[in-house]
Motif scaffolding. Structure first.
Motif, PDB file in Angstrom:
ATOM      1  N   SER A   1     -14.477   1.995   2.838  1.00  0.00           N
ATOM      2  CA  SER A   1     -16.051   1.622   2.744  1.00  0.00           C
ATOM      3  C   SER A   1     -16.251   1.291   1.510  1.00  0.00           C
ATOM      4  O   SER A   1     -15.437   1.251   0.569  1.00  0.00           O
ATOM      5  N   ASN A   2     -17.500   1.029   1.325  1.00  0.00           N
ATOM      6  CA  ASN A   2     -17.992   0.372  -0.063  1.00  0.00           C
ATOM      7  C   ASN A   2     -18.038   1.460  -0.924  1.00  0.00           C
ATOM      8  O   ASN A   2     -17.943   0.873  -2.273  1.00  0.00           O
ATOM      9  N   ARG A   3     -17.988   2.660  -0.807  1.00  0.00           N
ATOM     10  CA  ARG A   3     -17.780   3.749  -1.803  1.00  0.00           C
ATOM     11  C   ARG A   3     -16.515   3.807  -2.447  1.00  0.00           C
ATOM     12  O   ARG A   3     -16.315   4.536  -3.351  1.00  0.00           O
ATOM     13  N   THR A   4     -15.325   3.457  -1.914  1.00  0.00           N
ATOM     14  CA  THR A   4     -14.103   3.570  -2.312  1.00  0.00           C
ATOM     15  C   THR A   4     -13.539   2.106  -2.731  1.00  0.00           C
ATOM     16  O   THR A   4     -13.316   1.321  -1.613  1.00  0.00           O
ATOM     17  N   ARG A   5     -13.265   1.946  -3.860  1.00  0.00           N
ATOM     18  CA  ARG A   5     -12.729   0.561  -4.291  1.00  0.00           C
ATOM     19  C   ARG A   5     -11.158   0.435  -3.885  1.00  0.00           C
ATOM     20  O   ARG A   5     -10.734  -0.657  -3.786  1.00  0.00           O
ATOM     21  N   GLN A   6     -10.603   1.437  -3.991  1.00  0.00           N
ATOM     22  CA  GLN A   6      -9.064   1.515  -3.597  1.00  0.00           C
ATOM     23  C   GLN A   6      -8.850   0.708  -2.211  1.00  0.00           C
ATOM     24  O   GLN A   6      -9.381   1.006  -1.265  1.00  0.00           O
ATOM     25  N   LYS A   7      -7.725   0.033  -2.324  1.00  0.00           N
ATOM     26  CA  LYS A   7      -7.035  -0.463  -1.136  1.00  0.00           C
ATOM     27  C   LYS A   7      -6.004   0.343  -0.646  1.00  0.00           C
ATOM     28  O   LYS A   7      -5.724   1.202  -1.554  1.00  0.00           O
ATOM     29  N   LEU A   8      -5.718   0.357   0.402  1.00  0.00           N
ATOM     30  CA  LEU A   8      -4.646   1.093   1.236  1.00  0.00           C
ATOM     31  C   LEU A   8      -3.487   0.086   1.609  1.00  0.00           C
ATOM     32  O   LEU A   8      -3.715  -0.965   1.712  1.00  0.00           O
ATOM     33  N   GLN A   9      -2.305   0.463   1.091  1.00  0.00           N
ATOM     34  CA  GLN A   9      -1.115  -0.268   1.841  1.00  0.00           C
ATOM     35  C   GLN A   9      -0.093   0.757   2.596  1.00  0.00           C
ATOM     36  O   GLN A   9       0.346   1.820   1.944  1.00  0.00           O
TER      37      GLN A   9
END
Length: 669
Positions: free
Chosen positions: A471-479
C-alpha cells in the motif's frame, strides 16, 4: 479513498458510507465546467410536472408523498456537481474522463455550445445572439441530450453524455447521508438491511490467523508482522526490498488461487498468497450498492472494452469473484467435457480426476439444489417458462436452501454464501499459509534454465517467485522467493503480469471469451400480479432456462435473472427523457429482468491494459434468439409492459396483445 467507502484503517473497518463529500475535491474541474455539468444533470433528472404523466402514474404519484417529492425534485436535491465530478475523476476510465473534460469545457463557451448543440443555443434577445449551455432553457437542454443519445454523428458529445448520465444516475441512487438514507429510495420502494448478522460473532474473522493487512502496516511494522507469521524475512537495503522465503506463492485469492493455496498448504508447503484487494467479513458488508461496487470490484466495477460495448464485473478482494458472485455453482456440462476432451484433445477432462475435483470443490463449499423460497425475478422466470411449456433448471448454489440474500453481489451479509474467503482460504491459513492484502504483484522473477534442464523440459526459463508492491503507506517492495509460483489473478489481469515480467509468447492475452449478455425487462404491477416481493429481494439466481442457438445440437444460450441495484438500473436504463427516466425508476421494484448469455465464438485479447473484443455474427444471432425467448417468457408470466435496453427505449404494452403483434415486436429487437 473518496467516493467508494473507506479504506481499511483498522481490522474489521466496515463498508458503510460514501465519503465523497469533503472540504477539498481533487477532480480538477473548474467552476465553469461544474456549471455545465450541473446543467446536464438537471436535464437528465428534471422536475416533472404531473400533467405530463398518464392517468395511472399520476394517481400513483398523488397517493405517495415520497413519489410526489421525487417527481417534483431536481438533480441538485441531494447530489452536487462537485460530488459527481469527484466520482467520475477518481473511478472512471481516464480516456473517457478526458472526453468529458473537453466537452464540458466547450460548453462553457458560446461558440463551443453552438458547435456541440447546434442552433438551439440561438437567442434573439441579446448580442451576440448565442447562449452557453448552462443558460439554455431546461426543455431545450433536454432536447440536446436526446440528440446526443440517439445520433452518432457527434461521437465526442455522445461519449461524454453516456459517461455523465451513467455516473450521475448511479451516484444519485446510491448516495446516502450520515443516517444511511437516500430520499429517492422510498419513492422507488427500495430498502437495504443494515442490521448486523446476529449469527456472526463480533470478533470472528476466519482468516485472522494468517492474514496481514498491509494498509495498517508501515515501514517499521511490516517486517515484524511477516516474521510473526513464521516467514523468513531479510532486508535488502540497497533496493529497499524485503526478501521473503517460502515454498509456494499464489498471486490472487479467488476461486482458483484459494483452492491452489489450500491444497499446497495441506501438502505441507509454506504458502504466501498475494491479494491487491482488502479483507472483509459478513459483518463488514453494508449492502450499499455504491461503495460496495467501488471497493469490491476490479477497476471500481467500471472496467470496459476499448469501445465501451462490454463491461466486466470481476471481484477484487480477498476471496475474489466468490465474494461478489451470485452463488451459482454449476458443474461443467457433459457436452462441454466431451468437446474439451475429444475435439480439443485434452484428455484430463474426461478422466475420473476432473470429476473428483468438481465433487471435492462442491462438497467444500456446500453446494445444494434445494430452494425454500424463490425471489420475485426467479418466480417470474419459472412461471413464464411453465406457461410456455419450457423446461426450468434448478441452479445449484454454494449456500443453504433457506438463503434469501439479494445483495450477495455486494458481499453476502448473512454469511450464508460459502465463498473462497470462508472455505478454501480458511483451510490454507489453518495450514500456516499467509495472506497479504493490498499487495500487488508486479513481476515474476525469471531465470534462464541450464542446458540439461532445457533439453529435458523444453523450457527456456524457470520462475523463482514474484516481486510485489504494498500500500501507499509502505515504500518497501517485496521479493517473494518460492519453488512454486501460481498465477491466479484472473483472465483479465494475468496477461499484464506475464508481459510485464518480460515473457513474449504471442499467445499471452489472446483467446479471451466473455459469455456476453443482453437483458430485457418486464413490469409487473402488484395489483395485477400474484408474484410477491421486489426485484432486489431474494436469492439472485435459482432457476434458468437453456435455449438452443444457431446451428447447435446442445444448448449454448442460458436465460437467467440478474442482480440489479437501483444505481445500476438507473445507469443502464436507456435515457429517453427526464420524465421517462423518473417513471422507469418509479417502477424499479416491480421491474423484473431476464438476461440472455451465450457461449461465444467471438474472441478478444487483453494487451497493455486494453481489452478488445468482437462478437461473431453467430453470437449476435444467438443473443437475439435468447432475447426473443426471454421476452416471450416475461409476457407469458403476465408482464404489463416489456422492453429492451436499446438506446431508443424500445418497449411494448402487453395488455390484450395478440400473438402476431408480439412476434412483430420481437422481430424489431
Amino acid at each position: 479513498m473518496t467516493g467508494g467507502g473507506r479504506r481499511v484503517e483498522k481490522r474489521g473497518s466496515p463498508l458503510l458510507r460514501w465519503s465523497v463529500k469533503q472540504e477539498r475535491y481533487t477532480h480538477g474541474f473548474s467552476q465553469s465546467d461544474l456549471q455545465a455539468l450541473s446543467a446536464i444533470c438537471e436535464a437528465i433528472m428534471p422536475p416533472v410536472p404531473l400533467q405530463s404523466l398518464d392517468l395511472e402514474m399520476k394517481l400513483k404519484v398523488l397517493r405517495n408523498d415520497a413519489l410526489l417529492s421525487f417527481f417534483k425534485s431536481s438533480s441538485g436535491s441531494h447530489v452536487q456537481p462537485d460530488e459527481v465530478a469527484e466520482v467520475m475523476a477518481t473511478k472512471a476510465m481516464t480516456v473517457t474522463v478526458t472526453v468529458v473534460r473537453i466537452v464540458l469545457r466547450l460548453l462553457t463557451f458560446k461558440l463551443g455550445t453552438l458547435l456541440l448543440c447546434g442552433f438551439v443555443c440561438l437567442d434573439k434577445k441579446s448580442w451576440p445572439f448565442l447562449l452557453k449551455f448552462s443558460d439554455i432553457s431546461l426543455d431545450k437542454r433536454e432536447k440536446v441530450l436526446q440528440k446526443w443519445n440517439t445520433q452518432w454523428y457527434n461521437p465526442l458529445a455522445r461519449i461524454a453524455f453516456m459517461m455523465i448520465k451513467s455516473i450521475f444516475l448511479f451516484y444519485y441512487f446510491t448516495w446516502t447521508n450520515e443516517n444511511t438514507e437516500n430520499p429517492a429510495w422510498d419513492a422507488i420502494s427500495y430498502s437495504v438491511d443494515l442490521g448486523e448478522n446476529e449469527d456472526m460473532k463480533h470478533g470472528e474473522r476466519p482468516l485472522d490467523k494468517g492474514i496481514i493487512e498491509t494498509a495498517i502496516e508501515d515501514e517499521m511494522t511490516i517486517k515484524q508482522s511477516l516474521i510473526n507469521k513464521g516467514l523468513k524475512v531479510t532486508k535488502d537495503s540497497e533496493n529497499d526490498t524485503y526478501k521473503i522465503e517460502c515454498d509456494a506463492v499464489v498471486v490472487g485469492s479467488g476461486c482458483g488461487g484459494g483452492v491452489a493455496a489450500a491444497n499446497l498448504a495441506k501438502s505441507g508447503l509454506r504458502v504466501v498468497v498475494l491479494e491487491k484487494g482488502n479483507y472483509f467479513v459478513p459483518r463488514d458488508y453494508s449492502t450499499l450498492e455504491g461503495p460496495s461496487m467501488f471497493e469490491l470490484f476490479e477497476a471500481h466495477s467500471l472496467l470496459m472494452t476499448h469501445d465501451g460495448r462490454f463491461r466486466f464485473m470481476a471481484g477484487s478482494t480477498v476471496g475474489g469473484g466468490s465474494v461478489v458472485n451470485w452463488a451459482a455453482s454449476l458443474n461443467t456440462p457433459d457436452a462441454i467435457i466431451n468437446e474439451w476432451s475429444e475435439d480439443r484433445g485434452i484428455a484430463i477432462f474426461a478422466g475420473a480426476e476432473y470429476k473428483a475435483a468438481m465433487e471435492s470443490v462442491c462438497k467444500r463449499i456446500g453446494v445444494t439444489e434445494k430452494v425454500t423460497k424463490e425471489g420475485f425475478q426467479n418466480q417470474i422466470l419459472r412461471k413464464g417458462c411453465e406457461k410456455l411449456g419450457l423446461d426450468v433448471t434448478v441452479v445449484p448454489r454454494n449456500s443453504s436452501e433457506k438463503h434469501y440474500c439479494g445483495s450477495c453481489s455486494f458481499g453476502c451479509k448473512t454469511g450464508d454464501k460459502r465463498g473462497t474467503d470462508s472455505t478454501w482460504l480458511v483451510d490454507a491459513v489453518n495450514n500456516n499459509a499467509v495472506i497479504l492484502t493490498q499487495c500487488r504483484a508486479e513481476k515474476l522473477i525469471l531465470a534462464d534454465t541450464d542446458a540439461q534442464k532445457r533439453n529435458e523440459s523444453g523450457r527456456r526459463k524457470i520462475c523463482l517467485g514474484v516481486t510485489a508492491s504494498l500500500s501507499n503507506r509502505t515504500r518497501q517492495k517485496l521479493q517473494i522467493n518460492a519453488k512454486v509460483t501460481v498465477v491466479a489473478c484472473g483472465s483479465l489481469m494475468t496477461p499484464g503480469l506475464l508481459t510485464s515480467s518480460g515473457l513474449r509468447n504471442p499467445n499471452i492475452g489472446r483467446g479471451l471469451h466473455l459469455h456476453p449478455i443482453l437483458m430485457v425487462w418486464g413490469y409487473f404491477p402488484e395489483k395485477n400480479s400474484d408474484m410477491e416481493g421486489a426485484a432486489h429481494e431474494g436469492e439472485i439466481v435459482t432457476s434458468l432456462h437453456y435455449v438452443l442457438g444457431m446451428d447447435s445440437t446442445t444448448p449454448n444460450i442460458t436465460l437467467e435473472t440478474p442482480a440489479i441495484g437501483p444505481g445500476t438500473f438507473a445507469a443502464l436504463t436507456p435515457w429517453v427523457s427526464g420524465s421517462d427516466m423518473k417513471e422507469r425508476l418509479a417502477k424499479y421494484a416491480r421491474t423484473s429482468h431476464i438476461f440472455a448469455m451465450v457461449r461465444d465464438e467471438g474472441v478478444g485479447d487483453m494487451k497493455g491494459g486494453i481489452v478488445k473484443y468482437r462478437m461473431t455474427k453467430a453470437d449476435e444471432e444467438n443473443l437475439a434468439i435468447g432475447l426473443k425467448q426471454a421476452l416471450r417468457i416475461l409476457v407469458a408470466a403476465g408482464a404489463k409492459e416489456v422492453g429492451t435496453y436499446r438506446s431508443d427505449g424500445q418497449r411494448m404494452k402487453c395488455e390484450g396483445i395478440k400473438e402476431e403483434d408480439l412476434e412483430a415486436f420481437l422481430e424489431t429487437t
